[in-house]
Design a protein around this motif. Structure first.
Motif, PDB file in Angstrom:
ATOM      1  N   UNK A  35       0.844  -1.205   0.000  1.00  0.00           N
ATOM      2  CA  UNK A  35       0.000   0.000   0.000  1.00  0.00           C
ATOM      3  C   UNK A  35       0.882   1.259   0.000  1.00  0.00           C
ATOM      4  N   UNK A  36       1.891   1.281   0.837  1.00  0.00           N
ATOM      5  CA  UNK A  36       2.809   2.414   0.903  1.00  0.00           C
ATOM      6  C   UNK A  36       3.517   2.622  -0.440  1.00  0.00           C
ATOM      7  N   UNK A 138       5.609  11.636   4.294  1.00  0.00           N
ATOM      8  CA  UNK A 138       5.496  11.720   5.752  1.00  0.00           C
ATOM      9  C   UNK A 138       4.037  11.658   6.186  1.00  0.00           C
ATOM     10  N   UNK A 139       3.135  12.233   5.387  1.00  0.00           N
ATOM     11  CA  UNK A 139       1.706  12.135   5.692  1.00  0.00           C
ATOM     12  C   UNK A 139       1.210  10.696   5.551  1.00  0.00           C
ATOM     13  N   UNK A 140       1.654   9.993   4.529  1.00  0.00           N
ATOM     14  CA  UNK A 140       1.245   8.598   4.346  1.00  0.00           C
ATOM     15  C   UNK A 140       1.714   7.730   5.510  1.00  0.00           C
ATOM     16  N   UNK A 143      -0.413   9.264   8.808  1.00  0.00           N
ATOM     17  CA  UNK A 143      -1.877   9.264   8.799  1.00  0.00           C
ATOM     18  C   UNK A 143      -2.486   7.995   8.206  1.00  0.00           C
ATOM     19  N   UNK A 144      -1.844   7.383   7.236  1.00  0.00           N
ATOM     20  CA  UNK A 144      -2.398   6.184   6.613  1.00  0.00           C
ATOM     21  C   UNK A 144      -1.825   4.924   7.260  1.00  0.00           C
ATOM     22  N   UNK A 145      -0.511   4.880   7.434  1.00  0.00           N
ATOM     23  CA  UNK A 145       0.118   3.691   8.021  1.00  0.00           C
ATOM     24  C   UNK A 145       0.124   3.735   9.543  1.00  0.00           C
ATOM     25  N   UNK A 146      -0.150   4.896  10.136  1.00  0.00           N
ATOM     26  CA  UNK A 146      -0.266   4.997  11.594  1.00  0.00           C
ATOM     27  C   UNK A 146       1.045   4.858  12.346  1.00  0.00           C
TER      28      UNK A 146
END
Length: 181
Positions: A35-36, A138-140, A143-146
């Motif tokens: 996903x990343x 950095x947002x991914x 915020x997405x991967x936690x």
């Protein structure tokens, strides 16, 4: 966030050559790594190849992994390096849509709520795509991967204070783009 004791044990066993333990680690992290990479490259097929390369490199380097480093951050560091190498070679930065990982808040939204949610996701995708790769990355991770600030710092080889400031700048840039649209 402390290391998962099970994960640490599996990583130690994998480092000693236990292929079953390494398979357990792959199953646990393959979705997040893919996903990343898909969101960083914007190319699902390339992300699959890079994810496979990430795990091949991790397997080869397992004897050098140390429990002081969380396995997940160590693995994401490998994925990060492969993604950056790919983006440099391709001389392109694109964005993979988020809708595969986002759900609408209401389990049974009506058509109007579904449309609004889809519009918000598209706006967010457009805004993220407009950001520089460093801000998007950095947002991914956060915020997405936690990931925690400490894990991001290890993954990107930054100090936690730098992560906090870059994350603040990335969030501000994202808000500015969203306001502009």
């Amino acid at each position: 966030m402390d290391a998962d004791p099970d994960e640490t044990q599996y990583a130690l066993r994998a480092g000693a050559g236990d292929q079953h333990a390494f398979s357990w680690l792959v199953k646990r992290h393959q979705g997040a790594v893919h996903r990343y990479l898909a969101r960083m490259t914007g190319l699902p097929e390339t992300a699959r190849e890079l994810a496979q390369d990430t795990f091949v490199r991790a397997f080869r380097a397992m004897p050098s992994w140390r429990p002081e480093a969380r396995f997940r951050t160590w693995l994401f560091r490998i994925a990060h390096n492969l993604a950056l190498d790919h983006l440099r070679r391709a001389k392109r930065v694109v964005f993979e849509p988020l809708d595969d990982g986002l759900e609408t808040p209401d389990p049974a939204p009506g058509p109007e709520q579904q449309l609004e949610a889809q519009q918000r996701i598209r706006q967010l995708e457009t805004a993220l795509a407009a950001l520089p790769a460093a801000h998007r990355e950095i947002l991914l991770l956060r915020e997405i991967e936690g990931m925690s600030y400490e894990d991001i710092a290890q993954t990107l080889e930054l100090n936690p204070g730098t992560v906090r400031s870059r994350l603040a700048r990335a969030r501000a840039a994202l808000l500015a783009v969203l306001r502009h649209h």
